[in-house]
Design an enzyme around this catalytic site. Structure first.
Site, PDB file in Angstrom:
ATOM      1  N   GLY A  63     -54.312 -27.361 -21.794  1.00 32.01           N
ATOM      2  CA  GLY A  63     -53.472 -27.809 -22.877  1.00 32.01           C
ATOM      3  C   GLY A  63     -51.994 -28.149 -22.466  1.00 32.01           C
ATOM      4  N   LEU A  87     -49.876 -26.343 -21.399  1.00 33.70           N
ATOM      5  CA  LEU A  87     -49.115 -25.786 -20.148  1.00 33.70           C
ATOM      6  C   LEU A  87     -49.360 -26.323 -18.978  1.00 33.70           C
ATOM      7  CD1 LEU A  87     -50.059 -22.113 -21.063  1.00 33.70           C
ATOM      8  CD2 LEU A  87     -47.567 -23.245 -21.156  1.00 33.70           C
ATOM      9  N   GLU A 100     -48.606 -17.582 -26.682  1.00 32.95           N
ATOM     10  CA  GLU A 100     -49.825 -18.111 -27.406  1.00 32.95           C
ATOM     11  C   GLU A 100     -50.430 -17.471 -28.585  1.00 32.95           C
ATOM     12  OE1 GLU A 100     -50.696 -20.936 -26.466  1.00 32.95           O
ATOM     13  OE2 GLU A 100     -50.295 -21.104 -24.159  1.00 32.95           O
TER      14      GLU A 100
HETATM   15  N1  PCA Z   1     -51.527 -23.834 -24.332  1.00 30.22           N
HETATM   16  C1  PCA Z   1     -52.621 -22.992 -23.595  1.00 30.22           C
HETATM   17  C2  PCA Z   1     -53.829 -23.018 -24.283  1.00 30.22           C
HETATM   18  C3  PCA Z   1     -53.473 -24.559 -25.334  1.00 30.22           C
HETATM   19  C4  PCA Z   1     -52.119 -24.716 -25.093  1.00 30.22           C
HETATM   20  O1  PCA Z   1     -51.537 -25.714 -25.519  1.00 30.22           O
HETATM   21  C5  PCA Z   1     -52.878 -24.078 -22.307  1.00 30.22           C
HETATM   22  O2  PCA Z   1     -52.316 -25.092 -21.952  1.00 30.22           O
HETATM   23  O3  PCA Z   1     -53.978 -23.755 -21.543  1.00 30.22           O
END
Ligand code: PCA
Length: 159
Positions: free
Chosen positions: A8, A10, A82
């Site tokens: 996501g 990140l 998170e």
């Molecule tokens: N951050 C984590 C989980 C979803 C998000 O936006 C990621 O990028 O995996």
């Protein structure tokens, strides 16, 4: 050290990737691009357009992302960021490696394209009832055609 699969905000080019690179809260090393071996629904939900991998294996698509190795400090920070266990839970997922991007010196660690590995993923089993019927993505992009750009203004108000 732990392996984490990010799908996501990140990922490289996405709004929270700086947490993986700025070394302020711990260290991460990009190892490879990878794809989940099982299908999962990846949706964009809530008023802040947050990407969620719903823990419903077998539905949706195989999901593309990046495999990192992270130190204990960054893992702890990511768990906090998170909002474990309320917003996401940290689960194990099996991945198929696509392209190795890790340090060239790391011959021992190197994973061949097509090989399987396991990593932690921030996915959720505590989603709203309508989320599984939202559009399923296979490769998240905050800036994609869907127009649902991620907003980080208030991460606690995701529902
Ligand atoms: N951050 C984590 C989980 C979803 C998000 O936006 C990621 O990028 O995996």
């Amino acid at each position: 050290m732990a392996q984490v699969f990010v799908y996501g905000t990140l990922k490289r080019g996405q709004p929270n990737n700086f947490y993986m690179t700025d070394n302020k809260n711990g260290h991460a090393q990009l190892l490879a691009t990878a794809v989940t071996t099982q299908m999962f629904p990846l949706v964009i939900a809530g008023r802040n357009n947050i990407p969620f991998l719903l823990n419903i294996p077998g539905r949706g698509h195989v999901v593309h992302g990046e495999l990192y190795t992270v130190d204990e400090a960054l893992l702890k920070f990511l768990d906090y960021f998170e909002d474990i266990p309320d917003m996401y839970q940290r689960n194990l997922v099996t991945l198929t490696v696509k392209e190795w991007l890790g340090p060239p010196a790391d011959e021992e660690e190197k994973l061949a394209p097509g090989s399987l590995t396991q990593a932690f993923v921030y996915s959720t089993t505590t989603y709203q009832p309508d989320w599984p019927s939202l559009t399923h993505y296979d490769n998240y992009d905050s800036y994609g055609d869907h127009g649902l750009m991620y907003s980080s203004s208030d991460i606690t108000q995701h529902n």
